[in-house]
Scaffold this motif. Sequence first.
Motif, PDB file in Angstrom:
ATOM      1  N   CYS A   1     100.216  13.254  -7.045  1.00 37.73           N
ATOM      2  CA  CYS A   1      98.933  12.763  -7.520  1.00 37.73           C
ATOM      3  C   CYS A   1      98.323  13.764  -8.501  1.00 37.73           C
ATOM      4  O   CYS A   1      98.340  14.978  -8.246  1.00 37.73           O
ATOM      5  N   PRO A   2      97.759  13.293  -9.600  1.00 35.97           N
ATOM      6  CA  PRO A   2      97.133  14.194 -10.569  1.00 35.97           C
ATOM      7  C   PRO A   2      95.960  14.991 -10.001  1.00 35.97           C
ATOM      8  O   PRO A   2      95.603  16.032 -10.539  1.00 35.97           O
ATOM      9  N   CYS A   3      95.382  14.547  -8.883  1.00 33.52           N
ATOM     10  CA  CYS A   3      94.170  15.192  -8.362  1.00 33.52           C
ATOM     11  C   CYS A   3      94.417  16.561  -7.755  1.00 33.52           C
ATOM     12  O   CYS A   3      93.470  17.260  -7.411  1.00 33.52           O
ATOM     13  N   GLY A   4      95.674  16.956  -7.603  1.00 31.01           N
ATOM     14  CA  GLY A   4      95.977  18.280  -7.086  1.00 31.01           C
ATOM     15  C   GLY A   4      96.081  18.376  -5.578  1.00 31.01           C
ATOM     16  O   GLY A   4      96.159  19.471  -5.027  1.00 31.01           O
ATOM     17  N   SER A   5      96.103  17.261  -4.896  1.00 30.62           N
ATOM     18  CA  SER A   5      96.175  17.268  -3.431  1.00 30.62           C
ATOM     19  C   SER A   5      97.549  17.661  -2.898  1.00 30.62           C
ATOM     20  O   SER A   5      97.686  17.934  -1.719  1.00 30.62           O
ATOM     21  N   ARG A   6      98.543  17.631  -3.773  1.00 32.83           N
ATOM     22  CA  ARG A   6      99.947  17.878  -3.422  1.00 32.83           C
ATOM     23  C   ARG A   6     100.555  16.732  -2.620  1.00 32.83           C
ATOM     24  O   ARG A   6     101.609  16.884  -2.015  1.00 32.83           O
ATOM     25  N   LYS A   7      99.851  15.593  -2.592  1.00 34.43           N
ATOM     26  CA  LYS A   7     100.386  14.382  -1.964  1.00 34.43           C
ATOM     27  C   LYS A   7     100.954  13.494  -3.061  1.00 34.43           C
ATOM     28  O   LYS A   7     100.605  13.624  -4.238  1.00 34.43           O
ATOM     29  N   LYS A   8     101.820  12.572  -2.664  1.00 34.01           N
ATOM     30  CA  LYS A   8     102.299  11.585  -3.627  1.00 34.01           C
ATOM     31  C   LYS A   8     101.137  10.680  -4.025  1.00 34.01           C
ATOM     32  O   LYS A   8     100.273  10.355  -3.201  1.00 34.01           O
ATOM     33  N   TYR A   9     101.152  10.276  -5.285  1.00 32.99           N
ATOM     34  CA  TYR A   9     100.087   9.409  -5.813  1.00 32.99           C
ATOM     35  C   TYR A   9      99.917   8.169  -4.948  1.00 32.99           C
ATOM     36  O   TYR A   9      98.789   7.789  -4.615  1.00 32.99           O
TER      37      TYR A   9
ATOM     38  N   GLU B   1      84.066  13.801  -2.380  1.00 36.59           N
ATOM     39  CA  GLU B   1      85.223  14.519  -2.910  1.00 36.59           C
ATOM     40  C   GLU B   1      86.404  13.580  -3.150  1.00 36.59           C
ATOM     41  O   GLU B   1      87.087  13.697  -4.169  1.00 36.59           O
ATOM     42  N   GLN B   2      86.648  12.644  -2.233  1.00 36.22           N
ATOM     43  CA  GLN B   2      87.740  11.695  -2.459  1.00 36.22           C
ATOM     44  C   GLN B   2      87.475  10.868  -3.706  1.00 36.22           C
ATOM     45  O   GLN B   2      88.394  10.613  -4.488  1.00 36.22           O
ATOM     46  N   LEU B   3      86.226  10.453  -3.910  1.00 35.44           N
ATOM     47  CA  LEU B   3      85.911   9.678  -5.116  1.00 35.44           C
ATOM     48  C   LEU B   3      86.068  10.555  -6.353  1.00 35.44           C
ATOM     49  O   LEU B   3      86.626  10.116  -7.364  1.00 35.44           O
ATOM     50  N   MET B   4      85.627  11.804  -6.279  1.00 33.67           N
ATOM     51  CA  MET B   4      85.776  12.722  -7.415  1.00 33.67           C
ATOM     52  C   MET B   4      87.244  12.883  -7.778  1.00 33.67           C
ATOM     53  O   MET B   4      87.619  12.812  -8.950  1.00 33.67           O
ATOM     54  N   ARG B   5      88.084  13.124  -6.779  1.00 32.69           N
ATOM     55  CA  ARG B   5      89.520  13.278  -7.030  1.00 32.69           C
ATOM     56  C   ARG B   5      90.101  12.008  -7.652  1.00 32.69           C
ATOM     57  O   ARG B   5      90.897  12.080  -8.591  1.00 32.69           O
TER      58      ARG B   5
ATOM     59  N   SER C   1      78.717  17.469  -9.710  1.00 29.77           N
ATOM     60  CA  SER C   1      78.505  16.021  -9.779  1.00 29.77           C
ATOM     61  C   SER C   1      77.716  15.524  -8.579  1.00 29.77           C
ATOM     62  O   SER C   1      77.911  15.996  -7.458  1.00 29.77           O
ATOM     63  N   ARG C   2      76.880  14.546  -8.817  1.00 25.65           N
ATOM     64  CA  ARG C   2      76.099  13.913  -7.751  1.00 25.65           C
ATOM     65  C   ARG C   2      76.647  12.516  -7.491  1.00 25.65           C
ATOM     66  O   ARG C   2      76.932  11.766  -8.425  1.00 25.65           O
ATOM     67  N   PHE C   3      76.763  12.191  -6.217  1.00 25.92           N
ATOM     68  CA  PHE C   3      77.282  10.893  -5.785  1.00 25.92           C
ATOM     69  C   PHE C   3      76.309  10.259  -4.796  1.00 25.92           C
ATOM     70  O   PHE C   3      75.643  10.971  -4.043  1.00 25.92           O
ATOM     71  N   ILE C   4      76.234   8.932  -4.837  1.00 25.68           N
ATOM     72  CA  ILE C   4      75.430   8.213  -3.851  1.00 25.68           C
ATOM     73  C   ILE C   4      76.302   7.153  -3.184  1.00 25.68           C
ATOM     74  O   ILE C   4      77.285   6.687  -3.759  1.00 25.68           O
ATOM     75  N   ARG C   5      75.909   6.813  -1.959  1.00 22.86           N
ATOM     76  CA  ARG C   5      76.628   5.755  -1.234  1.00 22.86           C
ATOM     77  C   ARG C   5      75.756   4.514  -1.203  1.00 22.86           C
ATOM     78  O   ARG C   5      74.594   4.572  -0.829  1.00 22.86           O
TER      79      ARG C   5
END
Length: 130
Positions: free
Chosen positions: A5-13, A31-35, A111-115
């Motif tokens: 995955c491009p997000c750097g998690s080291r997991k498969k996309y 953070e998941q949304l940011m990634r 970054s600011r996020f809202i739910r």
Amino acid sequence: MRNLCPCGSRKKYKNCCQPIHHDHSRAKTPEQLMRSRYSAYALGLTDYIINTYSPEISSKLNRKEIESGTQINWIKLSIKKSQITSENEGYVHFKAFYREQGETFVLEERSRFIRIDSSWYYVDGVFPTE
């Protein structure tokens, strides 16, 4: 490992941001949304980027500006700090590295996020000065 995955998690996309790209409500934290948004920029997923802005902002967006951001050679994401400050608001401080004309640059943002209705959305960000 291939297909990381491009997000750097080291997991498969396919086990990381791809499911969120198909249904952004799967992002359970800012953070998941940011990634997933970073990965969307790296993969050229303009519609996803637009759809994950908060609804009051998405109608004011310039699609061409967002598309130009997907043309950048994004090379690395580094999360500096991630926090949920209330049930429906959170922040992610990150550095996104990109390459242009043989040079490496960094975009740093808090970054600011809202739910809204159990889905996280990007609202805005500030560029920290240290």
